[in-house]
Write a protein that holds these residues in place. Structure first.
Motif, short mmCIF file in Angstrom:
data_model
loop_
_atom_site.label_atom_id
_atom_site.label_comp_id
_atom_site.label_asym_id
_atom_site.label_seq_id
_atom_site.Cartn_x
_atom_site.Cartn_y
_atom_site.Cartn_z
N PRO A 203 0.90 -1.08 -0.01
CA PRO A 203 0.10 0.17 0.14
C PRO A 203 0.73 1.36 -0.14
O PRO A 203 0.47 2.14 -0.66
N GLY A 204 2.03 1.20 0.74
CA GLY A 204 2.87 2.73 0.83
C GLY A 204 3.76 2.46 -0.31
O GLY A 204 4.48 3.74 -0.41
N GLY A 205 4.19 1.58 -0.85
CA GLY A 205 5.25 1.33 -1.60
C GLY A 205 4.88 2.15 -2.98
O GLY A 205 3.85 2.79 -3.33
N THR A 206 6.08 2.56 -3.67
CA THR A 206 6.16 3.14 -5.10
C THR A 206 6.33 2.39 -6.18
O THR A 206 6.25 2.79 -7.32
N LYS A 207 6.66 1.19 -6.00
CA LYS A 207 7.17 0.31 -6.99
C LYS A 207 6.53 -1.06 -7.05
O LYS A 207 5.74 -1.33 -6.10
N TRP A 208 6.13 -1.88 -8.13
CA TRP A 208 5.69 -3.05 -8.12
C TRP A 208 6.94 -3.94 -8.59
O TRP A 208 7.94 -3.60 -9.20
N HIS A 209 6.74 -5.12 -8.08
CA HIS A 209 7.62 -6.25 -7.84
C HIS A 209 7.32 -7.51 -8.68
O HIS A 209 6.01 -7.81 -8.60
N SER A 210 8.14 -7.96 -9.43
CA SER A 210 7.92 -9.20 -10.07
C SER A 210 7.74 -10.37 -9.11
O SER A 210 7.08 -11.45 -9.65
N THR A 211 8.38 -10.52 -7.99
CA THR A 211 8.19 -11.78 -7.32
C THR A 211 8.02 -11.21 -5.88
O THR A 211 8.24 -10.17 -5.20
#
Ligand SMILES: [Zn+2]
Length: 244
Positions: A203-211
Motif C-alpha cells: 500500500p505504501g510503496g512506489t514500485k511494483w515487484h515481479s516476485t
C-alpha cells in the motif's frame, strides 16, 4: 537456551534445504524466470516485446499502450531468441533461427543481441503470426491459442510455435476459476498467463515487484497482487530495480 537450540536447529534444517536445492538442478520450477512485457503502438500498429521493465515503463510514458505481461521466460537456457531491428521500418523481429538472423543482417537488419530465452521444458507454446497486409509490425506473438486462432480467421498467417514460455506453478488465484470438467461446453483454451503475470506491491510503496520474494518486500505485512495495470492504477508507476 531453549530458543537458541531451536534457532540452531532451524538454521541446520535451512542449510540442508538450501544444499538440497543446490544439488538438484533438475528442479525446473526453481529456475529463474523473467517477465516478457508487451506494448502496442497505436500509430504504427506494432507490438513490442521486452523483458526490460524499465523499457516497458519508459515506452508507456511516451505513448505506447502497456498491454501487460506477454509470457514468462527463463532467464537463461540453451535456446536463445535473437532480437533484430530494421532501421528503415523501425520494426523488430525475433527468431530462434540463427540462419534467419544472419540472412536478415545481410539485408540490412541490425542484430540487437539475445532478446530472451526459450524454455526447454516446452510446456507453454508462444505462437507466431504474420500479417501479410502490414509493412510494420508484421509479426505477432501470443501464448493464447484463442488469439492465435482468432487472428488466423481474420487473415493473419499462422506460423506455428515461435518458442516456449515457462509454466509457473499457479499462485493463489484472486477469484477461484475452477470450472474444469463438467459438461462438454467447448470453452476456448485459456492460457495460464493471468496467474503467471502477477506482480506485487505494498500500500505504501512506489514500485511494483515481479516476485513476492523480493527482498524489498521482506518487511511488509501487507502485500497486494494483481496485473501490472492494476499496480499502476494503484500508483506504482515503476518496476522495482531489485527484482527486475
Ligand atoms: Zn522488487
Amino acid at each position: 537456551m531453549k530458543v537458541r537450540t531451536l534457532t540452531r536447529r532451524l538454521f541446520a534444517s535451512l542449510f540442508v534445504l538450501i544444499a538440497a536445492l543446490a544439488i538438484t538442478p533438475t528442479a525446473a520450477q526453481a529456475a529463474e524466470t523473467t517477465t516478457i512485457y508487451r506494448l502496442y503502438n497505436s500509430s504504427t500498429g506494432e507490438h513490442h516485446y521486452t523483458h526490460d521493465a524499465n523499457e516497458y515503463a519508459t515506452l508507456g510514458r511516451i505513448g505506447w499502450v502497456q498491454e501487460g505481461c506477454a509470457w514468462i521466460a527463463p532467464t537463461q537456457s540453451q535456446s536463445p531468441v535473437y532480437r533484430l531491428y530494421n532501421p528503415n521500418s523501425g520494426d523488430h523481429h525475433y527468431t530462434m533461427d540463427a540462419n534467419e538472423r544472419d540472412a536478415l543482417v545481410r539485408i540490412g537488419w541490425t542484430y540487437e543481441n539475445i532478446g530472451w530465452y526459450s524454455d526447454e521444458a516446452k510446456t507453454v507454446k508462444v505462437y507466431r503470426l504474420f500479417n501479410p497486409n502490414e509493412v510494420i509490425g508484421t509479426h505477432h506473438y501470443t501464448t493464447s491459442l484463442n488469439e492465435y486462432n482468432t487472428l488466423g480467421n481474420i487473415g493473419w498467417r499462422k506460423e506455428d510455435v515461435a518458442w516456449y514460455a515457462v509454466q509457473l506453478p499457479p499462485t493463489t488465484p484472486s477469484n477461484g476459476s475452477q470450472s474444469q470438467g463438467g459438461s462438454g461446453a467447448s470453452a476456448p483454451f485459456q492460457p495460464s498467463t493471468p496467474q503467471e503475470c502477477v506482480v506485487y506491491w505494498t500500500p505504501g510503496g512506489t514500485k511494483w515487484h515481479s516476485t513476492k520474494d523480493c527482498p524489498a518486500l521482506g518487511r511488509s505485512h501487507t502485500i497486494l497482487s494483481g496485473t501490472v495495470q492494476q499496480a499502476q492504477a494503484a500508483g506504482k508507476d515503476a518496476p522495482c530495480k531489485d527484482c527486475h
